[in-house]
Each structure stands twice: as structure tokens, then as C-alpha cells.
Design a protein around this motif. Structure first.
Motif, PDB file in Angstrom:
ATOM      1  N   GLY A  23       0.814  -1.211   0.000  1.00  0.00           N
ATOM      2  CA  GLY A  23       0.000   0.000   0.000  1.00  0.00           C
ATOM      3  C   GLY A  23       0.845   1.257   0.000  1.00  0.00           C
ATOM      4  N   ILE A  24       1.917   1.255   0.779  1.00  0.00           N
ATOM      5  CA  ILE A  24       2.832   2.399   0.810  1.00  0.00           C
ATOM      6  C   ILE A  24       3.392   2.670  -0.585  1.00  0.00           C
ATOM      7  N   GLU A  25       3.847   1.619  -1.246  1.00  0.00           N
ATOM      8  CA  GLU A  25       4.416   1.775  -2.587  1.00  0.00           C
ATOM      9  C   GLU A  25       3.358   2.220  -3.593  1.00  0.00           C
ATOM     10  N   GLU A  26       2.143   1.713  -3.438  1.00  0.00           N
ATOM     11  CA  GLU A  26       1.055   2.096  -4.346  1.00  0.00           C
ATOM     12  C   GLU A  26       0.768   3.589  -4.250  1.00  0.00           C
ATOM     13  N   VAL A  27       0.686   4.116  -3.032  1.00  0.00           N
ATOM     14  CA  VAL A  27       0.398   5.544  -2.849  1.00  0.00           C
ATOM     15  C   VAL A  27       1.573   6.389  -3.327  1.00  0.00           C
ATOM     16  N   ASN A  45      -6.375   5.695   4.691  1.00  0.00           N
ATOM     17  CA  ASN A  45      -7.041   5.398   5.970  1.00  0.00           C
ATOM     18  C   ASN A  45      -6.675   4.003   6.470  1.00  0.00           C
ATOM     19  N   ARG A  46      -6.653   3.043   5.545  1.00  0.00           N
ATOM     20  CA  ARG A  46      -6.300   1.669   5.931  1.00  0.00           C
ATOM     21  C   ARG A  46      -4.856   1.590   6.411  1.00  0.00           C
ATOM     22  N   LEU A  47      -3.966   2.283   5.731  1.00  0.00           N
ATOM     23  CA  LEU A  47      -2.557   2.264   6.118  1.00  0.00           C
ATOM     24  C   LEU A  47      -2.353   2.871   7.503  1.00  0.00           C
ATOM     25  N   ASN A  48      -3.066   3.950   7.792  1.00  0.00           N
ATOM     26  CA  ASN A  48      -2.955   4.561   9.119  1.00  0.00           C
ATOM     27  C   ASN A  48      -3.463   3.623  10.213  1.00  0.00           C
ATOM     28  N   ARG A  58       6.356   3.922  11.635  1.00  0.00           N
ATOM     29  CA  ARG A  58       5.832   5.258  11.960  1.00  0.00           C
ATOM     30  C   ARG A  58       6.469   6.335  11.084  1.00  0.00           C
ATOM     31  N   GLU A  59       7.758   6.195  10.816  1.00  0.00           N
ATOM     32  CA  GLU A  59       8.436   7.172   9.957  1.00  0.00           C
ATOM     33  C   GLU A  59       7.901   7.101   8.530  1.00  0.00           C
ATOM     34  N   GLN A  60       7.687   5.880   8.040  1.00  0.00           N
ATOM     35  CA  GLN A  60       7.121   5.716   6.701  1.00  0.00           C
ATOM     36  C   GLN A  60       5.759   6.384   6.595  1.00  0.00           C
ATOM     37  N   MET A  61       4.926   6.157   7.608  1.00  0.00           N
ATOM     38  CA  MET A  61       3.568   6.686   7.563  1.00  0.00           C
ATOM     39  C   MET A  61       3.561   8.201   7.712  1.00  0.00           C
TER      40      MET A  61
END
Length: 270
Positions: A159-163, A209-212, A231-234
Motif C-alpha cells: 500500500g505504501i508503494e502504491e500511494v 485510511n487503511r494504512l494509518n 511510523r516514519e514511513q507513515m
């Protein structure tokens, strides 16, 4: 025999049944003596040996689990822990088969033993049975927990990579402004791009929202390094997302201004 390392991490408080039954069994041994000696009256040697090995396996396994607690590392660490639990679960199933064989043999000998010894042997085997069940249920829960952590962390990273990819791709679209205020086709094109962008943002907001939520769930049981990294990634992603939202609002406002300007010019030109 492969058991969980004493340096593994399982929550002690999640094994109240195992610890309490072990304590009760130790009290039982204090009262009736060594179970092997009890059974030595007339039980066969293979029964006594299997009984002793089962008892030793239970003691080793319970101690290993009691000294362990849940801590998630990276995906490699999670998969390593899953393998440990799976191996131990398979061993538990094997011990259950041995337990079944012990019960079959014991039933043949109960009538040949004194009432007191027969009763105590039944208590001993029942204790083994209960403790095996507790170990198996505990390991089932652990496997389920780590499988879920594996899935959640994998989904989080995807999800991180997708965003991030979407943000990189959308930035040029926001910067590609058409300076032709009076061109109806250009304005319609920009309006269409804006509507598509708004739709994509709504979909991507669901992912954000899901990632958070996932990062909160994961960091509850994550080790210090993984928790800090997540936490740093988010934090970085949320900052980038806020910037994109602001840029999108400006993009939409500019289109509205151009539409208004064109309408006014068309009105005055009539």
C-alpha cells in the motif's frame, strides 16, 4: 527435538492454563511419587518409556512457551517465527498420537492395577491430555496471529508503494496547466482531468485510511526498530498526501477561475 528457543518472545500471561496445570501436576507428583515408578508395577516397558518422553517433552515445551512473548520484526523474522510455531505444532500433533496409544494401553491395564494406582494413572494421563490441548490451542493462536501480521505487514508495504507511485505520477498532471483561457476544448479537458483526479483521490484516501489503521495495529506488537520504521514511513506518506491534497485544491480552483473568466468574456462579447 526442535523446540522454541528460550530467546523467543511469547507472552507469559497468555498461558495461564498451561502454567496452572503444570503446577497442579507437580503437586500430584509430590503426592504419588514418580509416575514411571507408579506404572512400573505391571505396565510394559514401551509404555513407561513413552510416558516418560511425553512428560519431558511437555515440560520442555511449556517452559519454552512460558519464557516467550510476541514481538514482530520484519517479514523475514515473522516467517522464521511462523516456522518455529509450525514445527512445534506438528510435534504436538505427534505427541497427541502417542497420547492416544498410551490411553489404549492403559485401558488394558486399569483392571490389573490396584484401585489407587489405576486412579492416579488416569489422573496423570488426563493431565497430559489437557496440557497437550492447551499447548496446541496456544500454538494455533500464535500461528493465526503471526499469519495475520505477515499479511498486514505485506499489505502495508504494498500500500505504501502504491500511494507513493500514484503521488509521483499525479504531480506532473497537476503542473500541466493549459494557459489558453478562452479555448473551450482546453477548459473541458482540464475539467475532465479534475473530475478524474477527484475520483482517484477518493479511492486513494481509502488506502491512506487503511494504512494509518494498519500502522497502529502493527506497532502494538512490533519490536522497536520495526515500530520506528513504520511510523516514519507513515509520517512521510501523510505529509506527501497532505501536499497533494493542497495542490489538487489549487488545481481545481484555477479551473473554476478559468471557467468563470471564459463565461464573463463570452457574455461581454455578445
Amino acid at each position: 527435538m526442535h523446540i522454541v528457543s528460550s530467546q523467543s518472545d511469547l507472552l507469559v500471561e497468555e498461558l495461564p492454563l498451561i502454567s496452572s496445570k503444570t503446577l497442579r501436576f507437580n503437586e500430584l507428583l509430590y503426592d504419588i511419587g514418580n509416575p514411571t515408578i507408579i506404572s512400573n508395577v505391571s505396565l510394559p516397558t514401551n509404555f513407561i518409556d513413552a510416558q516418560r518422553k511425553l512428560r519431558q517433552w511437555l515440560e520442555q515445551t511449556e517452559q519454552a512457551l512460558l519464557n516467550d512473548k510476541v514481538r514482530f520484526g520484519d517479514l523475514q523474522t515473522i516467517n522464521a517465527k511462523k516456522k518455529i510455531y509450525k514445527d512445534l505444532f506438528d510435534q504436538t500433533v505427534e505427541q497427541e498420537h502417542i497420547m492416544e496409544e498410551l490411553n489404549v494401553i492403559a485401558r488394558e491395564y486399569y483392571s490389573k492395577l490396584s484401585i489407587d494406582i489405576s486412579r492416579r494413572l488416569q489422573e496423570e494421563l488426563t493431565n497430559y491430555q489437557d496440557r497437550l490441548y492447551d499447548v496446541k490451542m496456544f500454538l494455533s493462536e500464535r500461528l493465526a496471529k503471526y499469519n495475520q501480521a505477515d499479511k498486514t505487514l505485506s499489505d502495508f508495504e504494498r500500500g505504501i508503494e502504491e500511494v507513493r507511485l500514484w503521488i509521483r505520477n499525479v504531480q506532473p498532471r497537476l503542473n500541466a496547466n493549459d494557459s489558453s483561457y478562452t479555448d473551450s476544448r482546453a477548459l473541458e479537458n482540464q475539467l475532465g482531468r479534475s473530475q478524474i483526479l477527484q475520483h482517484e483521490i477518493r479511492e486513494m484516501q481509502t488506502t491512506i485510511n487503511r494504512l494509518n489503521k494498519d500502522v497502529v495495529d502493527l506497532t502494538q506488537d512490533a519490536d522497536e526498530n520495526l515500530g520506528r520504521h513504520l511510523r516514519e514511513q507513515m509520517k512521510e506518506l501523510n505529509e506527501s498526501w497532505s501536499h497533494i491534497i493542497s495542490s489538487t485544491k489549487i488545481f481545481s480552483q484555477n479551473i473554476q477561475v478559468r471557467q468563470t473568466t471564459k463565461k464573463n468574456r463570452d457574455l461581454f462579447s455578445q
